[in-house]
Motif scaffolding. Structure first.
Motif, PDB file in Angstrom:
ATOM      1  N   TYR A   1       0.852  -1.192   0.000  1.00 21.58           N
ATOM      2  CA  TYR A   1       0.000   0.000   0.000  1.00 21.58           C
ATOM      3  C   TYR A   1       0.886   1.240   0.000  1.00 21.58           C
ATOM      4  CZ  TYR A   1      -3.042   3.654   1.835  1.00 21.58           C
ATOM      5  OH  TYR A   1      -3.726   4.825   2.020  1.00 21.58           O
ATOM      6  N   VAL A   2       0.488   2.241  -0.747  1.00 19.09           N
ATOM      7  CA  VAL A   2       1.162   3.535  -0.737  1.00 19.09           C
ATOM      8  C   VAL A   2       0.076   4.587  -0.502  1.00 19.09           C
ATOM      9  CG1 VAL A   2       1.023   3.867  -3.239  1.00 19.09           C
ATOM     10  CG2 VAL A   2       2.774   5.035  -1.957  1.00 19.09           C
ATOM     11  N   SER A   3       0.358   5.557   0.343  1.00 17.27           N
ATOM     12  CA  SER A   3      -0.653   6.579   0.628  1.00 17.27           C
ATOM     13  C   SER A   3      -0.885   7.421  -0.621  1.00 17.27           C
ATOM     14  CB  SER A   3      -0.206   7.464   1.788  1.00 17.27           C
ATOM     15  OG  SER A   3       0.915   8.223   1.417  1.00 17.27           O
ATOM     16  N   SER A   4      -2.050   8.019  -0.710  1.00 20.29           N
ATOM     17  CA  SER A   4      -2.391   8.823  -1.883  1.00 20.29           C
ATOM     18  C   SER A   4      -1.406   9.958  -2.108  1.00 20.29           C
ATOM     19  CB  SER A   4      -3.799   9.393  -1.740  1.00 20.29           C
ATOM     20  OG  SER A   4      -4.741   8.355  -1.832  1.00 20.29           O
ATOM     21  N   GLN A   5      -0.899  10.537  -1.036  1.00 17.77           N
ATOM     22  CA  GLN A   5       0.035  11.654  -1.198  1.00 17.77           C
ATOM     23  C   GLN A   5       1.390  11.211  -1.735  1.00 17.77           C
ATOM     24  OE1 GLN A   5      -0.040  13.165   2.751  1.00 17.77           O
ATOM     25  NE2 GLN A   5       1.631  11.885   3.461  1.00 17.77           N
ATOM     26  N   ASP A   6       1.704   9.913  -1.652  1.00 21.73           N
ATOM     27  CA  ASP A   6       2.975   9.392  -2.153  1.00 21.73           C
ATOM     28  C   ASP A   6       2.818   8.571  -3.427  1.00 21.73           C
ATOM     29  OD1 ASP A   6       4.495  10.517  -0.074  1.00 21.73           O
ATOM     30  OD2 ASP A   6       3.975   8.845   1.250  1.00 21.73           O
ATOM     31  N   ASN A   7       1.602   8.533  -3.983  1.00 22.08           N
ATOM     32  CA  ASN A   7       1.364   7.748  -5.188  1.00 22.08           C
ATOM     33  C   ASN A   7       1.772   8.568  -6.413  1.00 22.08           C
ATOM     34  OD1 ASN A   7       0.536   6.096  -7.224  1.00 22.08           O
ATOM     35  ND2 ASN A   7      -1.476   5.658  -6.341  1.00 22.08           N
ATOM     36  N   LEU A   8       2.841   8.156  -7.054  1.00 22.67           N
ATOM     37  CA  LEU A   8       3.391   8.902  -8.181  1.00 22.67           C
ATOM     38  C   LEU A   8       2.481   8.886  -9.406  1.00 22.67           C
ATOM     39  CD1 LEU A   8       7.143   7.829  -7.872  1.00 22.67           C
ATOM     40  CD2 LEU A   8       5.950   9.741  -6.793  1.00 22.67           C
ATOM     41  N   ALA A   9       1.593   7.909  -9.503  1.00 16.89           N
ATOM     42  CA  ALA A   9       0.685   7.830 -10.654  1.00 16.89           C
ATOM     43  C   ALA A   9      -0.416   8.885 -10.589  1.00 16.89           C
ATOM     44  CB  ALA A   9       0.084   6.434 -10.765  1.00 16.89           C
ATOM     45  N   ASP A  10      -0.559   9.569  -9.457  1.00 14.83           N
ATOM     46  CA  ASP A  10      -1.561  10.634  -9.350  1.00 14.83           C
ATOM     47  C   ASP A  10      -1.363  11.708 -10.414  1.00 14.83           C
ATOM     48  OD1 ASP A  10      -2.993   9.564  -7.302  1.00 14.83           O
ATOM     49  OD2 ASP A  10      -2.478  11.077  -5.814  1.00 14.83           O
ATOM     50  N   ILE A  11      -0.127  11.923 -10.813  1.00 15.54           N
ATOM     51  CA  ILE A  11       0.170  12.957 -11.809  1.00 15.54           C
ATOM     52  C   ILE A  11      -0.480  12.626 -13.151  1.00 15.54           C
ATOM     53  CG2 ILE A  11       2.324  12.007 -12.742  1.00 15.54           C
ATOM     54  CD1 ILE A  11       3.481  14.892 -12.456  1.00 15.54           C
ATOM     55  N   LEU A  12      -0.803  11.357 -13.384  1.00 18.59           N
ATOM     56  CA  LEU A  12      -1.392  10.920 -14.646  1.00 18.59           C
ATOM     57  C   LEU A  12      -2.912  10.889 -14.631  1.00 18.59           C
ATOM     58  CD1 LEU A  12       1.061   7.954 -15.276  1.00 18.59           C
ATOM     59  CD2 LEU A  12       1.124  10.222 -16.349  1.00 18.59           C
ATOM     60  N   THR A  13      -3.520  11.009 -13.452  1.00 18.43           N
ATOM     61  CA  THR A  13      -4.970  10.838 -13.370  1.00 18.43           C
ATOM     62  C   THR A  13      -5.709  12.017 -12.758  1.00 18.43           C
ATOM     63  OG1 THR A  13      -4.792   9.718 -11.231  1.00 18.43           O
ATOM     64  CG2 THR A  13      -4.804   8.323 -13.210  1.00 18.43           C
ATOM     65  N   LYS A  14      -5.003  12.919 -12.108  1.00 19.98           N
ATOM     66  CA  LYS A  14      -5.677  13.992 -11.385  1.00 19.98           C
ATOM     67  C   LYS A  14      -5.035  15.342 -11.675  1.00 19.98           C
ATOM     68  CE  LYS A  14      -6.760  10.957  -7.510  1.00 19.98           C
ATOM     69  NZ  LYS A  14      -6.270   9.734  -8.087  1.00 19.98           N
ATOM     70  N   GLY A  15      -5.826  16.379 -11.562  1.00 22.51           N
ATOM     71  CA  GLY A  15      -5.275  17.726 -11.593  1.00 22.51           C
ATOM     72  C   GLY A  15      -4.695  18.020 -10.219  1.00 22.51           C
ATOM     73  N   LEU A  16      -3.434  18.390 -10.151  1.00 19.56           N
ATOM     74  CA  LEU A  16      -2.761  18.599  -8.866  1.00 19.56           C
ATOM     75  C   LEU A  16      -2.363  20.056  -8.713  1.00 19.56           C
ATOM     76  CD1 LEU A  16      -0.356  15.532  -9.143  1.00 19.56           C
ATOM     77  CD2 LEU A  16      -2.493  15.625  -7.865  1.00 19.56           C
ATOM     78  N   ASN A  17      -2.273  20.503  -7.457  1.00 17.59           N
ATOM     79  CA  ASN A  17      -1.769  21.856  -7.262  1.00 17.59           C
ATOM     80  C   ASN A  17      -0.269  21.866  -7.561  1.00 17.59           C
ATOM     81  OD1 ASN A  17      -0.118  21.505  -4.885  1.00 17.59           O
ATOM     82  ND2 ASN A  17      -1.981  21.435  -3.648  1.00 17.59           N
ATOM     83  N   SER A  18       0.288  23.040  -7.758  1.00 20.01           N
ATOM     84  CA  SER A  18       1.672  23.148  -8.249  1.00 20.01           C
ATOM     85  C   SER A  18       2.692  22.545  -7.290  1.00 20.01           C
ATOM     86  CB  SER A  18       2.022  24.602  -8.558  1.00 20.01           C
ATOM     87  OG  SER A  18       1.884  25.405  -7.408  1.00 20.01           O
TER      88      SER A  18
END
Length: 195
Positions: A159-176
């Motif tokens: 398990y990896v926490s959402s804040q450390d999931n590197l794939a988030d950059i591919l699926t979500k709009g993130l703050n800068s």
């Protein structure tokens, strides 16, 4: 493309502005003796406001270096966030298996299980649970595929926490701030920045 609006132009201009501001940014491959394969997977549940399909994203690493990444809309509507994440896990495993075959063709072997990081505990639980539930029958093929790879010891699913999931950059709009943090962890560096 068929009905462009002002928002589309603004989004395109934002992308051009980002690219213009980062001409020296690229991936730096660092020398590393290990050949461990890892993947981070993610899905945005019902992220498309048009058809409520989720987007799968994954990025894979070989020896700590980013080697492949992909973001794609799922072909069916997921009924839960766990289902959307589970489909993303199956895609990540396929990519890991493809990379493992390439490495074996090059006569590079690793006895370590491949790591598939996911930020959804329900999806990880479904992957490990051999009991078939009515709630998982619609993802039965993916479940058997993942379970087979887990049982053989070929992969493990920490398990990896959402804040450390590197794939988030591919699926979500993130703050800068989060965007820059993930970009840094992906190994992207600016060749024009002072050393």
């Amino acid at each position: 493309m068929h009905q462009p609006k002002e928002v589309h132009l603004q989004a395109a201009l934002r992308i051009v502005q980002y690219l213009k501001g980062t001409p020296g940014r690229g991936i730096l491959f660092k020398r590393n003796r290990n050949v461990n394969l890892e993947a981070y997977t993610d899905a945005d549940y019902a992220g498309s406001i048009v058809d409520r399909r989720s987007t799968t994203g994954y990025c894979t690493f070989l020896g700590g270096n980013l080697v492949t990444w992909k973001s794609k809309k799922q072909s069916v509507v997921a009924r839960s966030s766990a289902e959307a994440e589970f489909r993303a896990m199956a895609q990540g495993i396929c990519e890991l298996l493809w990379l493992k075959i390439i490495l074996e063709d090059l006569r590079i072997k690793s006895d370590e299980p491949m790591r598939l990081y996911c930020d959804n505990k329900s999806a990880i639980s479904i992957a490990h649970n051999p009991v078939q539930h009515d709630r998982t029958k619609h993802i039965e093929v993916d479940r058997h595929f993942i379970k087979e790879k887990l049982d053989s010891g070929l992969i493990c699913t920490p398990y990896v926490s959402s804040q450390d999931n590197l794939a988030d950059i591919l699926t979500k709009g993130l703050n800068s701030n989060i965007f820059e943090k993930i970009v840094s962890k992906l190994g992207m560096e600016n060749s024009y920045s002072p050393a």
